[in-house]
Enzyme design. Structure first.
Site, PDB file in Angstrom:
ATOM      1  N   CYS A  34     -21.061 -15.396  -5.146  1.00 43.13           N
ATOM      2  CA  CYS A  34     -20.946 -15.941  -6.502  1.00 43.13           C
ATOM      3  C   CYS A  34     -19.507 -16.065  -6.977  1.00 43.13           C
ATOM      4  O   CYS A  34     -19.261 -16.647  -8.031  1.00 43.13           O
ATOM      5  CB  CYS A  34     -21.723 -15.063  -7.477  1.00 43.13           C
ATOM      6  N   ASP A  36     -17.601 -13.662  -8.077  1.00 46.95           N
ATOM      7  CA  ASP A  36     -17.193 -12.590  -8.986  1.00 46.95           C
ATOM      8  C   ASP A  36     -16.272 -11.619  -8.250  1.00 46.95           C
ATOM      9  O   ASP A  36     -16.295 -11.536  -7.024  1.00 46.95           O
ATOM     10  CB  ASP A  36     -18.427 -11.846  -9.525  1.00 46.95           C
ATOM     11  N   CYS A  59     -21.216  -9.912 -13.244  1.00 48.07           N
ATOM     12  CA  CYS A  59     -22.455  -9.806 -14.014  1.00 48.07           C
ATOM     13  C   CYS A  59     -22.758  -8.338 -14.352  1.00 48.07           C
ATOM     14  O   CYS A  59     -22.070  -7.419 -13.902  1.00 48.07           O
ATOM     15  CB  CYS A  59     -23.597 -10.403 -13.207  1.00 48.07           C
ATOM     16  N   CYS A 103     -24.959  -8.114  -5.795  1.00 44.67           N
ATOM     17  CA  CYS A 103     -23.925  -7.741  -6.771  1.00 44.67           C
ATOM     18  C   CYS A 103     -23.399  -6.327  -6.497  1.00 44.67           C
ATOM     19  O   CYS A 103     -22.248  -6.023  -6.802  1.00 44.67           O
ATOM     20  CB  CYS A 103     -24.486  -7.822  -8.181  1.00 44.67           C
TER      21      CYS A 103
HETATM   22  S1  FES Z   1     -23.842 -12.607  -9.962  1.00 42.69           S
HETATM   23 FE1  FES Z   1     -21.856 -12.272  -9.154  1.00 42.69          FE
HETATM   24  S2  FES Z   1     -21.772 -10.133  -8.848  1.00 42.69           S
HETATM   25 FE2  FES Z   1     -23.675 -10.466  -9.784  1.00 42.69          FE
END
Ligand code: FES
Length: 127
Positions: A34, A36, A59, A103
């Site tokens: 994702c 992140d 998230c 995540c």
């Molecule tokens: S959606 Fe990216 S770490 Fe959870």
């Protein structure tokens, strides 16, 4: 998506957030799924993690996992911290919905990369 009370607690009141100016190891890792990111700082004395901070741009599950993971490695030896899996972190949070399991990998990746960056600084082979 249903999160446990423990996840919501660590998301709304994350432990060990911030920066360690005198960190012995610092890494920033990103999720391949994702994008992140988590930044992790470790203070290490005699092979033991004596302090830890993190900053996660991600998230709720990623923030809660980082918070729980930092609680789980504080005071632990580098070997013990290395052995911590994202599954154990998720279990400690009372579980994560399956689509959010990835995540929790951010924290595991950050811990292992930080330990290896520390080992390399010490002239040791990475694990
Ligand atoms: S959606 Fe990216 S770490 Fe959870």
């Amino acid at each position: 998506m249903q999160f446990t009370e423990t996840v919501m607690d660590h998301f709304t009141n994350p432990r060990n957030v911030g920066v360690l100016e005198d960190a012995d190891a610092f890494v920033e890792v990103g999720s391949s799924e994702c994008g992140d990111t988590t930044a992790l700082y470790l203070k290490i004395e005699e092979g033991r993690i004596v302090d830890v901070r993190f900053r996660t741009l991600g998230c709720a599950a990623a923030i809660a996992s980082s918070s729980m993971a930092t609680e789980m490695i504080k005071g632990k030896s580098l070997e013990e911290a290395w052995a911590l899996t994202n599954r154990e972190v998720a279990d400690a949070l009372g579980g994560l919905p399956e689509p959010k399991m990835h995540c929790s990998v951010l924290a595991e990746d950050a811990i292992r990369e930080a330990i290896n960056s520390y080992r390399e600084k010490q002239g040791l082979e990475p694990w």
